[in-house]
Motif scaffolding. Structure first.
Motif, PDB file in Angstrom:
ATOM      1  N   TYR A  64       0.641  -1.137  -0.057  1.00 55.65           N
ATOM      2  CA  TYR A  64       0.059  -0.100  -0.042  1.00 55.65           C
ATOM      3  C   TYR A  64       0.798   1.124  -0.038  1.00 55.65           C
ATOM      4  O   TYR A  64       1.888   1.182   0.900  1.00 55.65           O
ATOM      5  CB  TYR A  64      -1.052   0.072   1.194  1.00 55.65           C
ATOM      6  CG  TYR A  64      -1.798   1.249   1.453  1.00 55.65           C
ATOM      7  CD1 TYR A  64      -2.927   1.203   0.629  1.00 55.65           C
ATOM      8  CD2 TYR A  64      -1.368   2.398   2.304  1.00 55.65           C
ATOM      9  CE1 TYR A  64      -3.683   2.570   0.589  1.00 55.65           C
ATOM     10  CE2 TYR A  64      -2.122   3.323   2.293  1.00 55.65           C
ATOM     11  CZ  TYR A  64      -3.221   3.558   1.728  1.00 55.65           C
ATOM     12  OH  TYR A  64      -4.129   4.436   1.562  1.00 55.65           O
ATOM     13  N   LEU A  65       0.592   2.297  -0.750  1.00 52.66           N
ATOM     14  CA  LEU A  65       1.241   3.354  -0.916  1.00 52.66           C
ATOM     15  C   LEU A  65       0.261   4.624  -1.003  1.00 52.66           C
ATOM     16  O   LEU A  65      -0.380   4.660  -2.052  1.00 52.66           O
ATOM     17  CB  LEU A  65       2.090   3.429  -1.939  1.00 52.66           C
ATOM     18  CG  LEU A  65       3.001   4.726  -2.489  1.00 52.66           C
ATOM     19  CD1 LEU A  65       3.926   4.982  -1.255  1.00 52.66           C
ATOM     20  CD2 LEU A  65       3.319   4.616  -3.569  1.00 52.66           C
ATOM     21  N   ASP A  66       0.214   5.549   0.222  1.00 50.74           N
ATOM     22  CA  ASP A  66      -0.824   6.621   0.063  1.00 50.74           C
ATOM     23  C   ASP A  66      -0.075   7.917  -0.389  1.00 50.74           C
ATOM     24  O   ASP A  66       1.124   7.940  -0.838  1.00 50.74           O
ATOM     25  CB  ASP A  66      -1.510   6.740   1.401  1.00 50.74           C
ATOM     26  CG  ASP A  66      -0.668   7.189   2.395  1.00 50.74           C
ATOM     27  OD1 ASP A  66       0.571   7.610   2.152  1.00 50.74           O
ATOM     28  OD2 ASP A  66      -1.092   7.488   3.622  1.00 50.74           O
ATOM     29  N   SER A  67      -0.744   8.857  -0.392  1.00 48.31           N
ATOM     30  CA  SER A  67      -0.326  10.217  -1.069  1.00 48.31           C
ATOM     31  C   SER A  67       0.849  10.696  -0.440  1.00 48.31           C
ATOM     32  O   SER A  67       1.904  11.506  -0.760  1.00 48.31           O
ATOM     33  CB  SER A  67      -1.260  11.168  -1.017  1.00 48.31           C
ATOM     34  OG  SER A  67      -2.020  11.530   0.277  1.00 48.31           O
ATOM     35  N   ALA A  68       0.883  10.430   1.289  1.00 41.75           N
ATOM     36  CA  ALA A  68       2.158  10.996   2.056  1.00 41.75           C
ATOM     37  C   ALA A  68       3.434  10.186   1.446  1.00 41.75           C
ATOM     38  O   ALA A  68       4.263  10.876   1.367  1.00 41.75           O
ATOM     39  CB  ALA A  68       2.060  10.569   3.446  1.00 41.75           C
ATOM     40  N   GLY A  69       3.294   8.964   1.209  1.00 43.33           N
ATOM     41  CA  GLY A  69       4.482   8.314   0.546  1.00 43.33           C
ATOM     42  C   GLY A  69       4.731   8.800  -0.852  1.00 43.33           C
ATOM     43  O   GLY A  69       5.936   8.927  -1.049  1.00 43.33           O
ATOM     44  N   LEU A  70       3.907   8.794  -1.757  1.00 42.27           N
ATOM     45  CA  LEU A  70       4.022   9.508  -2.899  1.00 42.27           C
ATOM     46  C   LEU A  70       4.950  10.857  -2.662  1.00 42.27           C
ATOM     47  O   LEU A  70       5.696  11.207  -3.586  1.00 42.27           O
ATOM     48  CB  LEU A  70       2.833   9.602  -3.661  1.00 42.27           C
ATOM     49  CG  LEU A  70       2.199   8.433  -4.270  1.00 42.27           C
ATOM     50  CD1 LEU A  70       0.854   8.882  -5.029  1.00 42.27           C
ATOM     51  CD2 LEU A  70       3.216   8.032  -5.417  1.00 42.27           C
ATOM     52  N   SER A  71       4.286  11.675  -1.818  1.00 39.68           N
ATOM     53  CA  SER A  71       5.222  13.136  -1.529  1.00 39.68           C
ATOM     54  C   SER A  71       6.703  12.689  -1.308  1.00 39.68           C
ATOM     55  O   SER A  71       7.393  13.629  -1.897  1.00 39.68           O
ATOM     56  CB  SER A  71       4.220  13.502  -0.605  1.00 39.68           C
ATOM     57  OG  SER A  71       4.817  14.926  -0.309  1.00 39.68           O
ATOM     58  N   VAL A  72       6.963  11.863  -0.431  1.00 38.33           N
ATOM     59  CA  VAL A  72       8.424  11.496  -0.063  1.00 38.33           C
ATOM     60  C   VAL A  72       8.975  11.025  -1.373  1.00 38.33           C
ATOM     61  O   VAL A  72      10.201  11.713  -1.620  1.00 38.33           O
ATOM     62  CB  VAL A  72       8.373  10.706   1.106  1.00 38.33           C
ATOM     63  CG1 VAL A  72       9.992  10.350   1.185  1.00 38.33           C
ATOM     64  CG2 VAL A  72       7.771  11.289   2.233  1.00 38.33           C
ATOM     65  N   LEU A  73       8.524  10.350  -2.164  1.00 42.20           N
ATOM     66  CA  LEU A  73       9.008   9.839  -3.481  1.00 42.20           C
ATOM     67  C   LEU A  73       9.422  11.054  -4.284  1.00 42.20           C
ATOM     68  O   LEU A  73      10.346  11.330  -5.077  1.00 42.20           O
ATOM     69  CB  LEU A  73       8.240   8.723  -3.974  1.00 42.20           C
ATOM     70  CG  LEU A  73       8.133   7.455  -2.960  1.00 42.20           C
ATOM     71  CD1 LEU A  73       7.321   6.398  -3.980  1.00 42.20           C
ATOM     72  CD2 LEU A  73       9.671   6.914  -2.906  1.00 42.20           C
TER      73      LEU A  73
END
Length: 103
Positions: free
Chosen positions: A53-62
């Motif tokens: 699972y990857l949410d928007s917070a994870g995408l933001s870091v990437l």
């Protein structure tokens, strides 16, 4: 409550820095991923094949580290990277072949 996330640093045979990530990346634990990505410079291969699972917070870091990342992603995450636009900014590899994919 923090969602379980495992981060395993390492190096590829060619010396490239790698980070294997498994579990779920969400708001509760994204700080750990950010710390791991902030901890170096130069190219970094992030293996997301163990991520469920990857949410928007994870995408933001990437996104914040896109200029230095190559991602190895399972088919489950390919649509997320495409819709978010991250696949246009980083090299994305298929986990089975580690060949570049066009998400």
């Amino acid at each position: 409550m923090t969602t379980p996330l495992t981060l395993i640093p390492g190096r590829s045979p060619d010396g490239t820095v790698r980070l294997a990530v498994s579990g779920e990346i969400d708001m509760s634990n994204v700080g750990h991923l950010a710390e791991a990505l902030d901890g170096g410079s130069g190219p970094l291969v992030v293996d997301l094949t163990g991520v469920e699972y990857l949410d928007s917070a994870g995408l933001s870091v990437l996104f914040a580290h896109a200029e230095r990342l190559e991602l190895i992603v399972p088919p489950l995450l390919e649509p997320v990277l495409t819709v978010s636009g991250l696949a246009d900014l980083v090299t994305v590899h298929d986990p089975m072949t580690r060949n570049e994919t066009h998400c």
